[in-house]
Motif scaffolding. Structure first.
Motif, PDB file in Angstrom:
ATOM      1  N   ASP A 184       0.872  -1.174   0.000  1.00 49.29           N
ATOM      2  CA  ASP A 184       0.000   0.000   0.000  1.00 49.29           C
ATOM      3  C   ASP A 184       0.912   1.228   0.000  1.00 49.29           C
ATOM      4  OD1 ASP A 184      -1.751   2.077   0.393  1.00 49.29           O
ATOM      5  OD2 ASP A 184      -2.699   1.227   2.185  1.00 49.29           O
ATOM      6  N   LEU A 185       1.147   1.777  -1.180  1.00 51.48           N
ATOM      7  CA  LEU A 185       2.075   2.896  -1.324  1.00 51.48           C
ATOM      8  C   LEU A 185       1.592   4.170  -0.650  1.00 51.48           C
ATOM      9  CD1 LEU A 185       3.381   2.448  -4.974  1.00 51.48           C
ATOM     10  CD2 LEU A 185       4.411   1.702  -2.819  1.00 51.48           C
ATOM     11  N   ARG A 186       0.359   4.162  -0.167  1.00 46.76           N
ATOM     12  CA  ARG A 186      -0.139   5.329   0.564  1.00 46.76           C
ATOM     13  C   ARG A 186       0.413   5.365   1.994  1.00 46.76           C
ATOM     14  NH1 ARG A 186      -6.158   3.922  -0.684  1.00 46.76           N
ATOM     15  NH2 ARG A 186      -5.160   2.010  -0.065  1.00 46.76           N
ATOM     16  N   GLN A 187       0.954   4.236   2.457  1.00 45.41           N
ATOM     17  CA  GLN A 187       1.562   4.196   3.786  1.00 45.41           C
ATOM     18  C   GLN A 187       2.899   4.930   3.759  1.00 45.41           C
ATOM     19  OE1 GLN A 187       1.603  -0.100   4.507  1.00 45.41           O
ATOM     20  NE2 GLN A 187       0.091   0.256   6.102  1.00 45.41           N
ATOM     21  N   SER A 188       3.371   5.321   4.925  1.00 48.23           N
ATOM     22  CA  SER A 188       4.645   6.038   4.999  1.00 48.23           C
ATOM     23  C   SER A 188       5.810   5.100   4.675  1.00 48.23           C
ATOM     24  CB  SER A 188       4.842   6.643   6.387  1.00 48.23           C
ATOM     25  OG  SER A 188       5.138   5.628   7.316  1.00 48.23           O
ATOM     26  N   VAL A 189       6.904   5.690   4.247  1.00 49.34           N
ATOM     27  CA  VAL A 189       8.112   4.927   3.949  1.00 49.34           C
ATOM     28  C   VAL A 189       8.577   4.184   5.202  1.00 49.34           C
ATOM     29  CG1 VAL A 189      10.544   5.097   3.290  1.00 49.34           C
ATOM     30  CG2 VAL A 189       8.830   6.427   2.074  1.00 49.34           C
ATOM     31  N   ASP A 190       8.437   4.808   6.368  1.00 48.20           N
ATOM     32  CA  ASP A 190       8.842   4.162   7.618  1.00 48.20           C
ATOM     33  C   ASP A 190       8.145   2.814   7.808  1.00 48.20           C
ATOM     34  OD1 ASP A 190      10.511   6.286   8.279  1.00 48.20           O
ATOM     35  OD2 ASP A 190       8.944   7.313   9.416  1.00 48.20           O
ATOM     36  N   VAL A 191       6.890   2.719   7.417  1.00 48.57           N
ATOM     37  CA  VAL A 191       6.120   1.484   7.550  1.00 48.57           C
ATOM     38  C   VAL A 191       6.538   0.469   6.490  1.00 48.57           C
ATOM     39  CG1 VAL A 191       3.800   0.496   7.383  1.00 48.57           C
ATOM     40  CG2 VAL A 191       4.152   2.638   8.618  1.00 48.57           C
ATOM     41  N   LEU A 192       6.846   0.942   5.280  1.00 48.60           N
ATOM     42  CA  LEU A 192       7.121   0.065   4.143  1.00 48.60           C
ATOM     43  C   LEU A 192       8.586  -0.289   3.944  1.00 48.60           C
ATOM     44  CD1 LEU A 192       4.847   1.799   1.495  1.00 48.60           C
ATOM     45  CD2 LEU A 192       4.393  -0.352   2.676  1.00 48.60           C
ATOM     46  N   VAL A 193       9.495   0.405   4.595  1.00 52.68           N
ATOM     47  CA  VAL A 193      10.914   0.330   4.265  1.00 52.68           C
ATOM     48  C   VAL A 193      11.466  -1.095   4.199  1.00 52.68           C
ATOM     49  CG1 VAL A 193      11.828   0.667   6.605  1.00 52.68           C
ATOM     50  CG2 VAL A 193      13.138   1.477   4.610  1.00 52.68           C
ATOM     51  N   ASP A 194      11.018  -1.987   5.042  1.00 49.50           N
ATOM     52  CA  ASP A 194      11.525  -3.365   5.022  1.00 49.50           C
ATOM     53  C   ASP A 194      11.121  -4.124   3.767  1.00 49.50           C
ATOM     54  OD1 ASP A 194      12.802  -2.999   7.442  1.00 49.50           O
ATOM     55  OD2 ASP A 194      11.177  -3.882   8.616  1.00 49.50           O
ATOM     56  N   ASP A 195      10.138  -3.617   3.031  1.00 49.36           N
ATOM     57  CA  ASP A 195       9.681  -4.248   1.789  1.00 49.36           C
ATOM     58  C   ASP A 195      10.189  -3.526   0.548  1.00 49.36           C
ATOM     59  OD1 ASP A 195       8.081  -6.262   3.059  1.00 49.36           O
ATOM     60  OD2 ASP A 195       6.614  -4.695   3.505  1.00 49.36           O
ATOM     61  N   LEU A 196      10.917  -2.440   0.721  1.00 48.35           N
ATOM     62  CA  LEU A 196      11.341  -1.613  -0.412  1.00 48.35           C
ATOM     63  C   LEU A 196      12.771  -1.933  -0.817  1.00 48.35           C
ATOM     64  CD1 LEU A 196       9.736   1.767   0.683  1.00 48.35           C
ATOM     65  CD2 LEU A 196       8.895   0.149  -1.035  1.00 48.35           C
ATOM     66  N   GLY A 197      12.897  -2.956  -1.660  1.00 52.68           N
ATOM     67  CA  GLY A 197      14.203  -3.377  -2.161  1.00 52.68           C
ATOM     68  C   GLY A 197      14.394  -2.975  -3.613  1.00 52.68           C
ATOM     69  N   GLU A 198      15.522  -3.371  -4.177  1.00 48.98           N
ATOM     70  CA  GLU A 198      15.825  -3.042  -5.571  1.00 48.98           C
ATOM     71  C   GLU A 198      14.951  -3.811  -6.552  1.00 48.98           C
ATOM     72  OE1 GLU A 198      19.993  -3.527  -6.268  1.00 48.98           O
ATOM     73  OE2 GLU A 198      20.529  -1.932  -4.883  1.00 48.98           O
TER      74      GLU A 198
END
Length: 101
Positions: free
Chosen positions: A22-36
């Motif tokens: 859910d890209l509407r969530q903050s980066v802080d919440v998503l960061v562990d899923d945001l890889g290359e």
């Protein structure tokens, strides 16, 4: 993707860890899923549209969308850094696909 149509033509999604996010969530919440490696679309002729987060797993990172012809990763035919917003990302994906013809 994200509840919006994405015309792929003869291409197909070959890797996708982006759609469940859910890209509407903050980066802080998503960061562990945001890889290359978030999304890869492969055309019938082998051209690729790739989406990743650079630098990976970093709250200061950004999305990056590239279109690559003939495995020339160092010289993409399209490159964009859309905002972390579903509509901006879809617009970049559409532009990347269009750049490959």
């Amino acid at each position: 993707m994200f509840g919006q149509p994405l015309a792929l033509g003869d291409a197909r999604i070959t890797y996708d860890s982006l759609s469940p996010l859910d890209l509407r969530q903050s980066v802080d919440v998503l960061v562990d899923d945001l890889g290359e490696d978030l999304l890869q679309i492969t055309c019938a002729n082998g051209d690729i549209v790739d989406v990743g987060w650079y630098p990976a797993w970093n709250v200061q990172g950004r999305l990056r969308v590239v279109a690559v012809r003939g495995q020339a990763w160092e010289a993409p035919v399209f490159s964009a850094q859309p905002e972390k917003d579903p509509q901006a990302l879809l617009a970049a994906l559409r532009a990347a696909l269009a750049s490959l013809g």
